[in-house]
Write a protein that holds these residues in place. Structure first.
Motif, PDB file in Angstrom:
ATOM      1  N   ARG A  38      64.206  31.794  43.811  1.00 33.61           N
ATOM      2  CA  ARG A  38      63.568  32.901  43.107  1.00 33.61           C
ATOM      3  C   ARG A  38      64.599  33.993  42.862  1.00 33.61           C
ATOM      4  NH1 ARG A  38      60.853  29.485  42.046  1.00 33.61           N
ATOM      5  NH2 ARG A  38      58.714  29.076  42.598  1.00 33.61           N
ATOM      6  N   HIS A  39      64.476  34.636  41.721  1.00 35.23           N
ATOM      7  CA  HIS A  39      65.367  35.725  41.336  1.00 35.23           C
ATOM      8  C   HIS A  39      64.706  37.038  41.731  1.00 35.23           C
ATOM      9  CE1 HIS A  39      68.097  33.326  38.658  1.00 35.23           C
ATOM     10  NE2 HIS A  39      67.106  32.476  38.875  1.00 35.23           N
TER      11      HIS A  39
ATOM     12  N   LYS B  49      69.376  35.484  31.373  1.00 35.51           N
ATOM     13  CA  LYS B  49      67.952  35.215  31.130  1.00 35.51           C
ATOM     14  C   LYS B  49      67.116  36.321  31.769  1.00 35.51           C
ATOM     15  CE  LYS B  49      68.206  30.172  31.352  1.00 35.51           C
ATOM     16  NZ  LYS B  49      67.653  29.010  32.073  1.00 35.51           N
TER      17      LYS B  49
ATOM     18  N   GLU C 202      60.048  42.565  35.493  1.00 39.58           N
ATOM     19  CA  GLU C 202      61.115  41.750  34.921  1.00 39.58           C
ATOM     20  C   GLU C 202      62.488  42.174  35.415  1.00 39.58           C
ATOM     21  OE1 GLU C 202      60.919  41.754  30.678  1.00 39.58           O
ATOM     22  OE2 GLU C 202      59.251  40.330  30.659  1.00 39.58           O
TER      23      GLU C 202
ATOM     24  N   ARG D 144      57.552  32.976  36.135  1.00 44.03           N
ATOM     25  CA  ARG D 144      58.752  32.617  36.898  1.00 44.03           C
ATOM     26  C   ARG D 144      59.929  33.343  36.388  1.00 44.03           C
ATOM     27  NH1 ARG D 144      58.802  26.525  38.957  1.00 44.03           N
ATOM     28  NH2 ARG D 144      57.040  26.783  40.258  1.00 44.03           N
TER      29      ARG D 144
ATOM     30  N   TYR E  24      63.999  37.146  34.208  1.00 36.62           N
ATOM     31  CA  TYR E  24      63.224  36.560  35.300  1.00 36.62           C
ATOM     32  C   TYR E  24      62.201  37.579  35.779  1.00 36.62           C
ATOM     33  CZ  TYR E  24      66.923  33.075  35.496  1.00 36.62           C
ATOM     34  OH  TYR E  24      67.811  32.081  35.181  1.00 36.62           O
ATOM     35  N   ARG E  25      61.224  37.139  36.557  1.00 38.62           N
ATOM     36  CA  ARG E  25      60.238  38.033  37.145  1.00 38.62           C
ATOM     37  C   ARG E  25      60.464  38.060  38.645  1.00 38.62           C
ATOM     38  NH1 ARG E  25      56.306  40.896  35.123  1.00 38.62           N
ATOM     39  NH2 ARG E  25      56.575  39.801  33.164  1.00 38.62           N
ATOM     40  N   CYS E  26      60.675  39.247  39.184  1.00 38.50           N
ATOM     41  CA  CYS E  26      60.943  39.441  40.604  1.00 38.50           C
ATOM     42  C   CYS E  26      59.666  39.236  41.411  1.00 38.50           C
ATOM     43  CB  CYS E  26      61.493  40.855  40.823  1.00 38.50           C
ATOM     44  SG  CYS E  26      61.730  41.280  42.555  1.00 38.50           S
TER      45      CYS E  26
END
Length: 100
Positions: free
Chosen positions: A79-80, A48, A58, A100, A50-52
């Protein structure tokens, strides 16, 4: 004499309810004294986008990264992070994101 075989043993961690595979966490001490669960995600498992929270950019599909959440915090606060952003988090302030 036959060649020696290296056997993998099950690592401690939690089972992923979707895949049944084990997810291994480490506990790291943060620069602020907080303790964090840290899970390293290999590129093959990154399916997927994700937003850091460290750079607000991204994390693309197939990119190895880190998932982290506070030991005394809820699991849904995970959190990623880009691996480099996670390592540098003590040297820079997190960016707030609506994503997110």
């Amino acid at each position: 004499m036959s060649p020696r075989r290296n056997r993998r043993t099950s690592a401690p961690g939690t089972a992923d309810p979707e895949s049944g595979r084990r997810k291994v966490e480490a506990i790291e001490d943060g620069p602020d004294g907080e303790q964090w669960y840290v899970r390293h995600i290999p590129g093959t498992a990154a399916t997927k986008v994700y937003r850091c929270p460290g750079c607000d950019q991204e994390i693309g599909v197939g990119l190895p990264h880190v998932v982290a959440w506070q030991v005394d915090g809820p699991v849904d606060a995970r959190r990623h992070w880009h691996t480099g952003c996670w390592r540098a988090r003590g040297r820079r302030s997190p960016r707030l994101s609506r994503h997110r």
